[in-house]
Design a protein around this motif. Sequence first.
Motif, short mmCIF file in Angstrom:
data_model
loop_
_atom_site.label_atom_id
_atom_site.label_comp_id
_atom_site.label_asym_id
_atom_site.label_seq_id
_atom_site.Cartn_x
_atom_site.Cartn_y
_atom_site.Cartn_z
N MET A 27 0.84 -1.19 0.00
CA MET A 27 0.00 0.00 0.00
C MET A 27 0.88 1.25 0.00
O MET A 27 1.90 1.30 0.68
CB MET A 27 -0.91 -0.02 1.23
CG MET A 27 -1.79 1.21 1.35
SD MET A 27 -2.90 1.12 2.77
CE MET A 27 -4.43 0.97 1.88
N GLU A 28 0.47 2.23 -0.75
CA GLU A 28 1.22 3.48 -0.87
C GLU A 28 1.22 4.25 0.45
O GLU A 28 0.18 4.37 1.11
CB GLU A 28 0.56 4.34 -1.96
CG GLU A 28 1.13 5.73 -2.08
CD GLU A 28 0.27 6.65 -2.94
OE1 GLU A 28 0.67 7.80 -3.10
OE2 GLU A 28 -0.78 6.21 -3.43
N LYS A 29 2.39 4.77 0.82
CA LYS A 29 2.46 5.61 2.01
C LYS A 29 2.12 7.04 1.61
O LYS A 29 2.82 7.65 0.81
CB LYS A 29 3.86 5.54 2.62
CG LYS A 29 4.14 4.21 3.28
CD LYS A 29 5.47 4.23 4.01
CE LYS A 29 5.67 2.90 4.69
NZ LYS A 29 6.95 2.79 5.33
N LYS A 30 1.05 7.54 2.18
CA LYS A 30 0.59 8.88 1.84
C LYS A 30 1.16 9.94 2.78
O LYS A 30 1.17 11.11 2.44
CB LYS A 30 -0.93 8.93 1.85
CG LYS A 30 -1.55 8.05 0.77
CD LYS A 30 -3.05 8.13 0.80
CE LYS A 30 -3.64 7.26 -0.29
NZ LYS A 30 -5.10 7.31 -0.31
N THR A 31 1.60 9.53 3.95
CA THR A 31 2.22 10.44 4.89
C THR A 31 3.72 10.42 4.63
O THR A 31 4.33 9.36 4.61
CB THR A 31 1.93 10.03 6.34
OG1 THR A 31 0.52 10.04 6.55
CG2 THR A 31 2.60 10.96 7.34
N THR A 32 4.30 11.59 4.42
CA THR A 32 5.74 11.65 4.17
C THR A 32 6.46 12.17 5.41
O THR A 32 5.97 13.06 6.11
CB THR A 32 6.09 12.56 2.97
OG1 THR A 32 5.66 13.89 3.25
CG2 THR A 32 5.42 12.06 1.70
N VAL A 33 7.61 11.58 5.67
CA VAL A 33 8.48 12.01 6.77
C VAL A 33 9.79 12.45 6.15
O VAL A 33 10.48 11.65 5.52
CB VAL A 33 8.70 10.86 7.78
CG1 VAL A 33 9.65 11.31 8.89
CG2 VAL A 33 7.37 10.39 8.37
N HIS A 34 10.10 13.72 6.30
CA HIS A 34 11.33 14.27 5.73
C HIS A 34 12.30 14.63 6.86
O HIS A 34 11.92 15.32 7.81
CB HIS A 34 11.01 15.52 4.90
CG HIS A 34 12.21 16.13 4.26
ND1 HIS A 34 12.78 15.61 3.12
CD2 HIS A 34 12.96 17.19 4.62
CE1 HIS A 34 13.82 16.32 2.80
NE2 HIS A 34 13.96 17.29 3.69
N ALA A 35 13.53 14.14 6.73
CA ALA A 35 14.56 14.39 7.73
C ALA A 35 15.86 14.77 7.02
O ALA A 35 16.48 13.92 6.40
CB ALA A 35 14.77 13.16 8.60
N ASP A 36 16.23 16.04 7.10
CA ASP A 36 17.49 16.46 6.51
C ASP A 36 18.65 15.95 7.34
O ASP A 36 18.61 16.02 8.59
CB ASP A 36 17.57 17.99 6.44
CG ASP A 36 16.73 18.59 5.33
OD1 ASP A 36 16.53 17.90 4.31
OD2 ASP A 36 16.28 19.74 5.49
N PRO A 37 19.69 15.43 6.69
CA PRO A 37 20.86 14.95 7.44
C PRO A 37 21.45 16.07 8.31
O PRO A 37 21.51 17.23 7.90
CB PRO A 37 21.85 14.56 6.33
CG PRO A 37 21.01 14.35 5.11
CD PRO A 37 19.85 15.28 5.25
N GLY A 38 21.82 15.70 9.52
CA GLY A 38 22.48 16.64 10.42
C GLY A 38 21.57 17.63 11.11
O GLY A 38 22.04 18.50 11.83
N LYS A 39 20.25 17.52 10.91
CA LYS A 39 19.32 18.43 11.58
C LYS A 39 18.50 17.65 12.60
O LYS A 39 18.28 16.47 12.46
CB LYS A 39 18.40 19.11 10.56
CG LYS A 39 19.13 20.07 9.66
CD LYS A 39 18.17 20.95 8.93
CE LYS A 39 18.92 21.98 8.12
NZ LYS A 39 17.99 22.84 7.40
#
Length: 154
Positions: free
Chosen positions: A1-13
């Motif tokens: 199933m497609e993940k509709k919630t996105t989790v964005h994590a910039d490296p080092g932050k």
Amino acid sequence: MEKKTTVHADPGKQELIITRTFDLPVALLFKAYEDPEIVEQWMGTKVLQLENREHGSWRFETSYEGNVVFSANGVILEFVPGEKITRTFKMENTDFPVQLEFLEFEKLTDSTSKLTMHIIMRSVAFRDQLLKMPFAHGINMAHDRLQQIADSLK
């Protein structure tokens, strides 16, 4: 199933940006975060306290076979109905420190809305430790349930 919630994590932050577009009016999406009965349904947890106001507090508890497996609490710092909730989040009985969460609810159309969660952790190490857990999968599943439950309330 497609993940509709996105989790964005910039490296080092030490922050996470979580976004999800829902096929719900913004008022109904917001209600799913402020109504204890609805929160319990989509989060699969018991709402012990939820004071939706500035300086209010909240506490949730999840049990499995009669044993508490997860408790969390915090303080609501800002509460603007239909628009935003700023709160702290503390997982009880863990080494994770308190985190700060900015939840913003945005109307896209009359029948769609977007949730943006900006979470700030104490350190990059704690943020990275959280990401090693099934965090992204869990929040996606919870948001899928939120969509289903709120659909039945339309």
